[in-house]
Enzyme design. Structure first.
Site, PDB file in Angstrom:
ATOM      1  N   GLU A 190     -12.701   2.917   5.820  1.00  0.00           N
ATOM      2  CA  GLU A 190     -12.688   2.511   7.213  1.00  0.00           C
ATOM      3  C   GLU A 190     -13.993   2.712   7.983  1.00  0.00           C
ATOM      4  OE1 GLU A 190      -9.180   5.044   7.562  1.00  0.00           O
ATOM      5  OE2 GLU A 190      -8.290   3.463   8.774  1.00  0.00           O
ATOM      6  N   ARG A 243      -7.482  -1.392   8.886  1.00  0.00           N
ATOM      7  CA  ARG A 243      -8.752  -0.682   8.650  1.00  0.00           C
ATOM      8  C   ARG A 243      -9.364  -0.117   9.942  1.00  0.00           C
ATOM      9  NH1 ARG A 243     -12.993  -3.685   4.686  1.00  0.00           N
ATOM     10  NH2 ARG A 243     -13.770  -1.863   3.622  1.00  0.00           N
ATOM     11  N   ARG A 254      -4.915   7.098  17.461  1.00  0.00           N
ATOM     12  CA  ARG A 254      -6.260   7.114  16.858  1.00  0.00           C
ATOM     13  C   ARG A 254      -7.279   6.406  17.752  1.00  0.00           C
ATOM     14  NH1 ARG A 254      -9.087   8.336  11.799  1.00  0.00           N
ATOM     15  NH2 ARG A 254      -7.326   9.207  10.686  1.00  0.00           N
ATOM     16  N   GLU A 306       0.659  -1.915   4.580  1.00  0.00           N
ATOM     17  CA  GLU A 306       1.118  -0.519   4.623  1.00  0.00           C
ATOM     18  C   GLU A 306       2.610  -0.487   4.928  1.00  0.00           C
ATOM     19  OE1 GLU A 306      -1.279   2.195   6.852  1.00  0.00           O
ATOM     20  OE2 GLU A 306       0.223   3.767   6.799  1.00  0.00           O
ATOM     21  N   GLN A 325       0.829  -1.203   0.000  1.00  0.00           N
ATOM     22  CA  GLN A 325       0.000   0.000   0.000  1.00  0.00           C
ATOM     23  C   GLN A 325       0.866   1.257   0.000  1.00  0.00           C
ATOM     24  OE1 GLN A 325      -2.582  -2.209   3.275  1.00  0.00           O
ATOM     25  NE2 GLN A 325      -3.293  -0.114   3.066  1.00  0.00           N
TER      26      GLN A 325
END
Lengths: 769, 481
Positions: free
Chosen positions: A723, A351, A319, A241, A206
């Protein structure tokens, strides 16, 4: 009368995924399907069998002598840095030596004629370890004083004395499990050596730019020597990622050393062991609230199992805090992250990126309050929803709240209130008559912040060539992992240029065409790359229109570019017009760029506007539980989700459905289980159970909130979709909780931990029966 | 004896004189033939990305079924027609109705699982032109998709059935030609090798006994749904391997008054109609064995012979009072299935012996049931399983047989619980007593599938469920009406 025909495949139309026909015919090439040059070699990795230890002896002679083996690579063979840490903390070696920090950590690579030979040769290694103490989970790590892998975060706002001053208090602990990505295509890297210091890496990442940097860093060459190419991935979900870095670095290292193409593809079991997963969390929370169910204050500690290195654990645990409010206003709040170092694979993006774990806590709090007060949890949810103008725990003002309307519409379309009463009646009857089935229903919202919290990531580039025959070559910095990004960006270009989408060739992502790209992550792919492509189109249009007007006395408003180019009363096909533009030496190529406006974030103070906007949605799920086994089915799920003005409603609906089921899997059947020695024993689909077709809701109604328009100036006023709907699976989790709560008359929240496997459900029933 | 593997691959005849026992069909397709439409997702028969169709002559009739190419050994393809996604096209050369439906309904996202789904749906479309929801979900138990949430794939399955066109399909049109080509492949003993690695395909059951007498340490491979993993996951050497999956002698199903005799090579799918006809109470249990591809490959004989404590068929066979016939060049012997399991990894099978058939008494008036619990409802390995056979005389239980899987080192009867049932009235109280008694029968382990406490609780609750089921109360979840 001139009439503008809408270009085929324009934005907001439900065209099919650009590779759909190739998918169904088996002609879509993934990295492992690329033609192999003569002499291609295959790599396989030797892994640590211990959770923590020091290598005291490593005898690889038998490996080197095994049939077909060309080379064995260890830390000593790395010309540059033995480091692929994406954070710059230098805490993640390509090959561990002498310290190994988890079961599955790569310590050497074998390169052989065939993959089977390389794999078998790996088994011949004789490595001795001095075993060292280890800690596997976040709480054990805290108790053992393992420390943090990265700097923790604190978010605070308001007067925390409100916690004790509130009329009522409650506190609890929530354990929420991790999740393996289970992209169907496992990790893979295929490197081709070039001349001088050059190397080309075909891979399934990614984040091609990061792979480029890591390969350069490991080989000790400048970034301009490394080309990274991705046509498509067989799924990513965050698991590609940063996790591809090591495989790519080793493939490139071997390719340069042996001057052969080298491919590395781990077996699925090794992929499970080596690569990071969604972080599991233990969350301790305390809440002050009142008799009306209004929350006054929330205090919480988030302990995350990060694994042996930082990887993306900093932003992931950040997050989790950013979404610990989900959709609810906390007048006073203090949230602390604890990114714990553990002797496990290094957990990574998945995700939602920590967001779901935060949201689960918010929903747990709401339910705790509802059960304490004997109310419908939906009532408590509505009572605490943000109003525009209120501040989040990170001091961003909520300005685009649309959940009241989403709730209102979903309550009606799902017939929530009547069905909740029916569920209550059903359970009462089952309790009276000894029926083995209980039911539960829950309606839960999501509010999800869109933008990378690493502000500099919020930029993108695109490159568009119009060839002299009128065909168009589109490239941008995003990667295609199934989400339909390439299709959506092509739709943007088709609409901007007024041409049919068939004219556009969608090509692989490569660091040669668009440099310095961000990961395709944080649901940002279309927002960023769509805008960059639009910017390139605008440049091209300006040049083409200027050329069209050249030497003509035509009102610029009467010039339009499209399949039919119109210049006043003159008309010509696009290809002919392009040909004349080429002959007139008009530049037919443009590089577009975009950066997200308005956002800023100061991590040290915990204040800013990290998110450009919020995406919203809600789901109502009903479950039936077999109270003799703990097994369950999702009887029905209704989803209403906000994607702004959808670029492609069919693809967006697919994202919502897929995310819902994946979120459901996270909270139900997907369980990561390490044994006492730190070995992950759920390491393949035989032992790690993602949902099947027969696990999806029996009735599954998914609607997009088609009235929603992004109030911010995003690409065509759409919103990100990857997401946010993942968290709608929480409605299933809460519905299961309600079915269990029927055994104590809903007096107390049974507080099932996630994942709510049949075992957890049954044991929760037995505990309160 | 032949020394050539022969099979059809799409429209090409393949002849191989060199092949090892552990060569997989998937590697052959991808690496040797460059047919890269078939994907490797897990290499253990669980994700279905490698699904292909295998056409076999069964009592002379050509029958196609989806299987997992990753754990299908190449040698076992002798005499078969292998059909990959590259062979699939519509009557006019365009997309096949199944492919067109998948495109139209947005059934692919990343696309990696898609060829496998297309092949499973193709198999369903051929076998069942009008599938209902249950049939579609059952057909898709062996295919994992991580992107779509399955809804569009299920819609595509319905749309493909609406489109029809089976009579024009290539495999229908070519049926006679393929049947003739497969029938022309001689059924003699075949042995091929790559270096020291040998694969042997006996001609018939008698020849199998002979092969095993000559190679007493041989690995017997039937459906390979377990042995496949010995190779793909544990890199074990299985040479010499004896492939018996296509031996017609072992594929017979015979019904005599009071009994049904199942050849050891009968697959779960082949036996499913007989479960429906004779043991309908166990149908749901039967469909929880693996996914469709696994049920198409795995055999009942293999499931027993292998001796796993978590195999699905032993608890059921033991409860039903089945016996098994072991055969070697020395002759045959019959023993109760429950006596075959000696300890973990240890069975009563002597060198040179193979399981030839299993004989199951029909249930008559007995009440039977079979239950399994796993983390995921379908295509998951047993946490705990139980099968019941309870005979009553009037209101008294005269013979209760209850066998468990996943509770001990072997599949095993619950002696204490049975004692609590036998001679007692057929009442809720009796089953409650058995539910408590079963705690004395097993000391299960805790592992990643279940804790010992959960297993104990399930064991007890199976008795409660059995009673509920017999008393007609609402007791089970329904996936589809």
């Amino acid at each position: 009368m001139k009439q503008d025909v809408i270009a085929k495949g324009a934005a907001h139309t439900s065209i099919i995924h650009d590779s759909a026909v190739k998918h169904v015919t088996g002609t879509a090439d993934y990295t492992d399907d690329l033609m192999e040059p003569v002499g291609t070699l295959h790599g396989y990795l030797g892994l640590s069998p211990v959770a923590h230890g020091r290598i005291t002896a490593m005898d690889l002679d038998a490996v080197k002598k095994a049939p077909g083996v060309h080379a064995v690579l260890t830390a000593e063979d790395i010309p540059g840095h033995n480091d692929i840490s994406p954070t710059g903390l230098h805490d993640e070696p390509v090959f561990a030596f002498p310290e190994v920090q988890f079961v599955g950590q790569p310590i050497f690579a074998v390169i052989a004629e065939t993959r089977d030979q390389a794999r078998r040769a790996c088994q011949l290694a004789k490595v001795e370890y001095e075993e060292l103490p280890f800690a596997l989970d976040a709480i054990a790590a805290r108790d053992a004083g393992m420390g943090y892998v990265t700097k923790p975060l604190k978010l605070a706002r308001g007067d925390m004395a409100e916690l004790d001053r509130a009329p009522r208090q409650l506190s609890g602990r929530l354990t929420v499990g991790g999740q393996e990505h289970f992209y169907l295509e496992s990790q893979i890297a295929f490197a081709f050596p070039g001349e001088d210091d050059e190397v080309i890496v075909n891979t399934s990442t990614q984040h091609p730019t990061e792979v480029q940097h890591m390969v350069a860093h490991v080989l000790d060459v400048p970034s301009n020597a490394v080309v990274v190419q991705v046509r498509r991935m067989g799924g990513g979900f965050g698991g590609k990622e940063s996790q591809m870095n090591g495989f790519c670095a080793i493939a490139a290292l071997a390719a340069k050393k042996l001057k052969r193409a080298v491919k590395i593809r781990p077996d699925r079991d090794d992929d499970f062991q080596i690569t990071g997963k969604r972080h599991d969390f233990v969350i301790d929370y305390a809440v002050g609230y009142d008799e009306t169910g209004r929350i006054h204050a929330v205090d919480a500690d988030f302990y995350a199992r990060c694994g042996f290195s930082s990887d993306l654990s900093g932003p992931v645990t950040d997050r989790a805090l950013f979404h610990a409010d989900n959709a609810y206003y906390y007048p006073a709040v203090e949230l602390r992250s604890h990114p714990m170092k553990t002797n496990t694979c290094s957990n990574t993006a998945f995700r939602g990126f920590g967001g779901p774990q935060g949201v689960v806590m918010a929903e747990r709090i709401v339910e705790d309050i509802a059960y304490q007060l004997g109310r419908d949890p939906l009532e408590i949810r509505k009572r605490n929803l943000y109003e525009n103008g209120q501040l989040t725990p990170y001091h961003q003002e909520v300005e685009d709240q649309i959940l009241p309307r989403i709730f209102e519409e979903l309550e009606a379309s799902a017939d929530y209130h009547a069905r909740r009463q029916a569920v209550l009646d059903f359970n009462a009857r089952a309790a009276r008559e000894g029926g083995a089935i209980r039911k539960g229903i829950a309606l839960t919202p999501v509010k999800f912040g869109i933008s990378f919290t690493a502000t500099w990531y919020n930029q993108a580039g695109a490159l568009i060539h119009i060839y002299s025959d009128g065909s168009i070559h589109l490239n941008h910095g995003g990667t295609e992992m199934g989400q339909g990004l390439n299709t959506k960006v092509a739709q943007v270009v088709a609409e901007a240029l007024g041409i049919d989408i068939d004219r556009i060739k969608i090509t692989k992502t490569t660091t040669e065409k668009v440099p310095n790209t961000s990961a395709t992550a944080a649901s940002s792919g279309s927002d960023l790359n769509g805008m960059a492509a639009l910017n390139a189109c605008e440049q091209l249009l300006a040049r083409l229109k200027a050329f069209a007007a050249e030497g003509k006395d035509v009102d610029p408003d009467l010039i339009s570019i499209g399949e039919t180019v119109r210049i006043g009363d003159e008309e010509m096909p696009f290809a002919d017009f392009i040909r004349t533009a080429y002959l007139a030496r008009v530049q037919l190529s443009a590089a577009g760029f975009y950066k997200t406006p308005k956002i800023h974030w100061d991590r040290d103070t915990g204040r800013g506007r990290p998110f450009y906007y919020f995406a919203y949605g809600a789901a109502c799920s009903e479950v039936s539980v077999d109270t003799l086994t703990g097994e369950y089915v999702i009887e029905r799920a209704d989803v209403l989700h906000d994607v702004g003005r959808s670029l492609n409603p069919a693809l967006d609906k697919g994202q919502v459905e897929g995310a819902f089921v994946q979120g459901t899997g996270w909270l139900t059947s997907e369980e990561l289980w390490w044994d006492a020695k730190g070995r992950l024993r759920t390491h393949a689909p035989s032992t790690y159970k993602i949902p099947l077709a027969s696990d999806r809701p029996k009735v599954f109604n998914v609607q997009l909130a088609d009235w929603s328009v992004n109030r911010e100036n995003t690409i065509k006023r759409s919103k990100a979709v990857g997401e946010p709907p993942f968290m709608l699976g929480i409605s299933v989790f809460q519905a299961l909780n309600m079915a269990v709560a029927s055994f104590n008359g809903y007096r107390e929240n049974p507080r099932i931990d996630a994942p709510a496997t049949p075992e957890r459900v049954l044991m929760a029933i037995e505990a309160i029966r | 004896m032949g020394h050539e593997l022969r099979f059809l691959l799409n429209d090409t005849e393949i002849r191989l004189t060199e092949a090892g026992s552990r060569d997989t069909l998937l590697d052959f397709l991808r690496l040797n033939r460059r047919l890269t439409g078939t994907k490797e997702g897990c290499a253990e028969g669980d994700c279905g990305a490698c699904t292909v169709l295998v056409g076999r002559l069964h009592h002379g009739a050509l029958h196609y079924e989806p299987i997992n190419a990753c754990i299908r050994f190449l040698a076992s393809c002798h005499g078969c027609h292998i059909v990959t996604v590259e062979h699939l096209r519509g009557a006019n050369g365009g997309l096949h109705p199944v492919q067109a439906a998948m495109v139209e309904h947005h059934g692919s996202q990343c696309g990696f699982c898609t060829p496998g789904f297309v092949m499973a749906l193709y198999g369903l479309w051929m076998q069942n032109p009008r599938p209902d929801m249950l049939a579609i979900e059952t057909a898709l138990q062996g295919n994992l998709c991580r992107c779509t949430g399955y809804e569009p794939i299920v819609k595509a399955a319905f749309a493909a059935s609406e489109a029809g066109g089976q009579h024009m399909d290539a495999l229908t049109v070519e049926r006679d030609r393929v049947t003739a080509a497969l029938a022309a492949i001689p059924r003699e003993r075949v042995e091929v090798a790559r270096g020291e690695d040998r694969a042997i395909l006996p001609a018939d059951a008698a020849d199998l006994a002979q092969v095993l007498a000559e190679n007493p340490k041989a690995t017997i491979v039937a459906g390979a749904t377990d042995v496949g993993l010995w190779v793909t996951k544990f890199l074990r050497d299985i040479s010499p391997a004896v492939f018996i999956g296509d031996l017609q002698d072992l594929k017979k199903i015979e019904i005599t008054p009071g009994h049904i005799t199942i050849g050891a090579g009968v697959t779960y799918s082949e036996f499913e109609p007989f479960v429906l006809a004779h043991f309908p109470e166990a149908l749901d249990y039967w469909r929880r064995i693996g996914g469709w591809q696994v049920r198409n490959a795995g055999t009942i004989g293999g499931n027993v012979a292998n001796g796993s404590p978590i195999g699905e068929t032993p608890p059921l066979l033991i409860a039903l009072g089945a016996t098994m016939r072991l055969r070697s060049v020395e002759g045959s012997r019959e023993l109760p299935v429950e006596d075959y399991f000696i300890d973990y990894g240890k069975q009563d099978r002597r060198p040179g012996e193979f399981v030839e058939a299993i004989t199951v008494p029909l249930k008559g008036e007995a009440r039977i049931a079979a239950y399994k619990v796993s983390k995921r409802h379908h295509a998951d390995i047993t946490a705990s399983a139980a099968a019941f056979r309870v005979e009553t005389d009037g209101a008294i239980i005269i013979d209760a047989r209850v066998a468990f899987g996943g509770m001990a080192a072997t599949p095993k009867r619950a002696a204490a619980a049975e004692a609590a049932l036998n001679g007692q009235p057929f009442t809720a109280e009796t089953f409650e007593a058995a539910a408590k008694a079963v705690a004395n029968d097993f000391q299960p382990l805790s592992d990643w599938r279940a804790s010992k406490e959960y297993r104990q609780q399930l064991a007890a609750n199976f008795f409660r469920r059995f009673w509920l089921e017999q008393s007609g109360a609402e007791h089970r979840l329904r996936r589809a009406e």
